[in-house]
Design a protein around this motif. Structure first.
Motif, PDB file in Angstrom:
ATOM      1  N   VAL A 117       0.856  -1.181   0.000  1.00  0.00           N
ATOM      2  CA  VAL A 117       0.000   0.000   0.000  1.00  0.00           C
ATOM      3  C   VAL A 117       0.891   1.228   0.000  1.00  0.00           C
ATOM      4  O   VAL A 117       1.975   1.230   0.584  1.00  0.00           O
ATOM      5  CB  VAL A 117      -0.961  -0.014   1.218  1.00  0.00           C
ATOM      6  CG1 VAL A 117      -0.206   0.128   2.510  1.00  0.00           C
ATOM      7  CG2 VAL A 117      -2.006   1.068   1.093  1.00  0.00           C
ATOM      8  N   ALA A 118       0.456   2.267  -0.703  1.00  0.00           N
ATOM      9  CA  ALA A 118       1.201   3.520  -0.739  1.00  0.00           C
ATOM     10  C   ALA A 118       0.247   4.688  -0.578  1.00  0.00           C
ATOM     11  O   ALA A 118      -0.873   4.664  -1.099  1.00  0.00           O
ATOM     12  CB  ALA A 118       1.982   3.660  -2.046  1.00  0.00           C
ATOM     13  N   GLU A 119       0.692   5.688   0.150  1.00  0.00           N
ATOM     14  CA  GLU A 119      -0.060   6.926   0.316  1.00  0.00           C
ATOM     15  C   GLU A 119       0.822   8.094  -0.105  1.00  0.00           C
ATOM     16  O   GLU A 119       2.001   8.155   0.232  1.00  0.00           O
ATOM     17  CB  GLU A 119      -0.484   7.116   1.778  1.00  0.00           C
ATOM     18  CG  GLU A 119      -1.335   5.998   2.352  1.00  0.00           C
ATOM     19  CD  GLU A 119      -2.787   6.049   1.900  1.00  0.00           C
ATOM     20  OE1 GLU A 119      -3.126   6.889   1.046  1.00  0.00           O
ATOM     21  OE2 GLU A 119      -3.584   5.237   2.408  1.00  0.00           O
ATOM     22  N   LEU A 120       0.242   9.018  -0.875  1.00  0.00           N
ATOM     23  CA  LEU A 120       0.901  10.265  -1.234  1.00  0.00           C
ATOM     24  C   LEU A 120       0.292  11.345  -0.357  1.00  0.00           C
ATOM     25  O   LEU A 120      -0.921  11.586  -0.419  1.00  0.00           O
ATOM     26  CB  LEU A 120       0.699  10.606  -2.718  1.00  0.00           C
ATOM     27  CG  LEU A 120       1.558   9.835  -3.730  1.00  0.00           C
ATOM     28  CD1 LEU A 120       1.180   8.365  -3.794  1.00  0.00           C
ATOM     29  CD2 LEU A 120       1.469  10.466  -5.106  1.00  0.00           C
ATOM     30  N   THR A 121       1.092  11.971   0.464  1.00  0.00           N
ATOM     31  CA  THR A 121       0.544  12.894   1.449  1.00  0.00           C
ATOM     32  C   THR A 121       0.077  14.192   0.812  1.00  0.00           C
ATOM     33  O   THR A 121       0.598  14.644  -0.203  1.00  0.00           O
ATOM     34  CB  THR A 121       1.589  13.233   2.528  1.00  0.00           C
ATOM     35  OG1 THR A 121       2.667  13.968   1.932  1.00  0.00           O
ATOM     36  CG2 THR A 121       2.132  11.978   3.191  1.00  0.00           C
ATOM     37  N   SER A 122      -0.935  14.776   1.434  1.00  0.00           N
ATOM     38  CA  SER A 122      -1.374  16.132   1.125  1.00  0.00           C
ATOM     39  C   SER A 122      -1.514  16.841   2.468  1.00  0.00           C
ATOM     40  O   SER A 122      -1.529  16.190   3.519  1.00  0.00           O
ATOM     41  CB  SER A 122      -2.709  16.115   0.376  1.00  0.00           C
ATOM     42  OG  SER A 122      -3.739  15.653   1.214  1.00  0.00           O
ATOM     43  N   PRO A 123      -1.602  18.167   2.459  1.00  0.00           N
ATOM     44  CA  PRO A 123      -1.722  18.859   3.750  1.00  0.00           C
ATOM     45  C   PRO A 123      -2.885  18.351   4.594  1.00  0.00           C
ATOM     46  O   PRO A 123      -2.812  18.347   5.820  1.00  0.00           O
ATOM     47  CB  PRO A 123      -1.918  20.319   3.332  1.00  0.00           C
ATOM     48  CG  PRO A 123      -1.195  20.443   2.037  1.00  0.00           C
ATOM     49  CD  PRO A 123      -1.451  19.124   1.336  1.00  0.00           C
ATOM     50  N   SER A 124      -3.947  17.886   3.945  1.00  0.00           N
ATOM     51  CA  SER A 124      -5.134  17.473   4.694  1.00  0.00           C
ATOM     52  C   SER A 124      -5.033  16.055   5.259  1.00  0.00           C
ATOM     53  O   SER A 124      -5.767  15.715   6.180  1.00  0.00           O
ATOM     54  CB  SER A 124      -6.371  17.581   3.810  1.00  0.00           C
ATOM     55  OG  SER A 124      -6.273  16.687   2.729  1.00  0.00           O
ATOM     56  N   THR A 125      -4.159  15.220   4.723  1.00  0.00           N
ATOM     57  CA  THR A 125      -4.105  13.814   5.150  1.00  0.00           C
ATOM     58  C   THR A 125      -2.749  13.412   5.715  1.00  0.00           C
ATOM     59  O   THR A 125      -2.589  12.290   6.176  1.00  0.00           O
ATOM     60  CB  THR A 125      -4.422  12.882   3.970  1.00  0.00           C
ATOM     61  OG1 THR A 125      -3.421  13.058   2.947  1.00  0.00           O
ATOM     62  CG2 THR A 125      -5.799  13.174   3.384  1.00  0.00           C
TER      63      THR A 125
END
Length: 202
Positions: A117-125
């Motif tokens: 699994v991979a997540e690309l961060t954003s300011p909201s998450t």
């Protein structure tokens, strides 16, 4: 229930058990450009990724596909994976799972069946990606969790999951090669993951 804001919007904590939360999530009218997850027993609504994030996701999938465990598929489609023991349901940016897991009419897939699994961060998450999801994915035994921190321009991979969480953590700035541990056993070239010129996200 649904609030359009840059930061995630969480429901109150008195919404009943996890199955009731999932039923509520199914009925939620999420605005275009937003997604909904269940994090720590709360429904969280957050905006979808910026355009160039899709370029990065494509590069990750293209590089890892030749190293997938037998019978597994990697995708970027919005899919909900549930972790009942953690009262969480995530829609990861990139996910790899055995193809048999997808042979269902349900929109709620088994989170413990994930191999990557991979997540690309954003300011909201970003905070959830860097904290809660590390713990949940690790305890659930997901072999590899990749965080692409788009604000700090660095990649972190977690491996060797255990009931206490991940035992392995490797960090590299964008532009370098990052070891992706077993069952992949390869290197991910993070060249081209950087923000486009003029993007001031931080």
């Amino acid at each position: 229930m649904t609030v359009m804001a840059e930061r995630p919007t969480a429901s109150g904590t008195e919404l009943g058990d996890f199955e009731e939360l999932l039923d509520l999530l199914d009925e939620l009218d999420v605005p275009d450009g937003y997604k909904a997850e269940i994090i720590k027993g709360n429904i969280v609504v957050s905006p979808w990724s910026k355009g160039y994030y899709h370029r990065v996701m494509h590069l990750v999938c293209k590089q890892l596909e030749p190293y997938l465990p037998e019978g597994h598929m990697i995708d970027r489609a919005p899919t909900l994976y549930v972790f009942p023991g953690e009262a969480c349901a995530y829609g990861p940016d990139i996910h790899a799972v055995h193809e048999q897991t997808l042979e269902t009419e349900s929109s709620r897939l088994d989170g413990e069946a994930l191999s990557f699994v991979a997540e690309l961060t954003s300011p909201s998450t970003r905070n959830d990606d860097l904290t809660d999801k590390v713990e949940v994915y690790g305890r659930a035994g997901i072999p590899v969790y990749l965080i692409l921190d788009m604000q700090e321009q660095q990649a972190t991979v977690y491996g060797s999951p255990s009931p206490q969480g991940y035992q392995l953590r490797i960090n590299k700035p964008f532009g370098e090669k990052l070891l992706v541990p077993d069952p992949f056993g390869c290197h991910l070239d993070t060249s081209g993951f950087q923000r486009p010129p003029g993007d001031t996200e931080a």
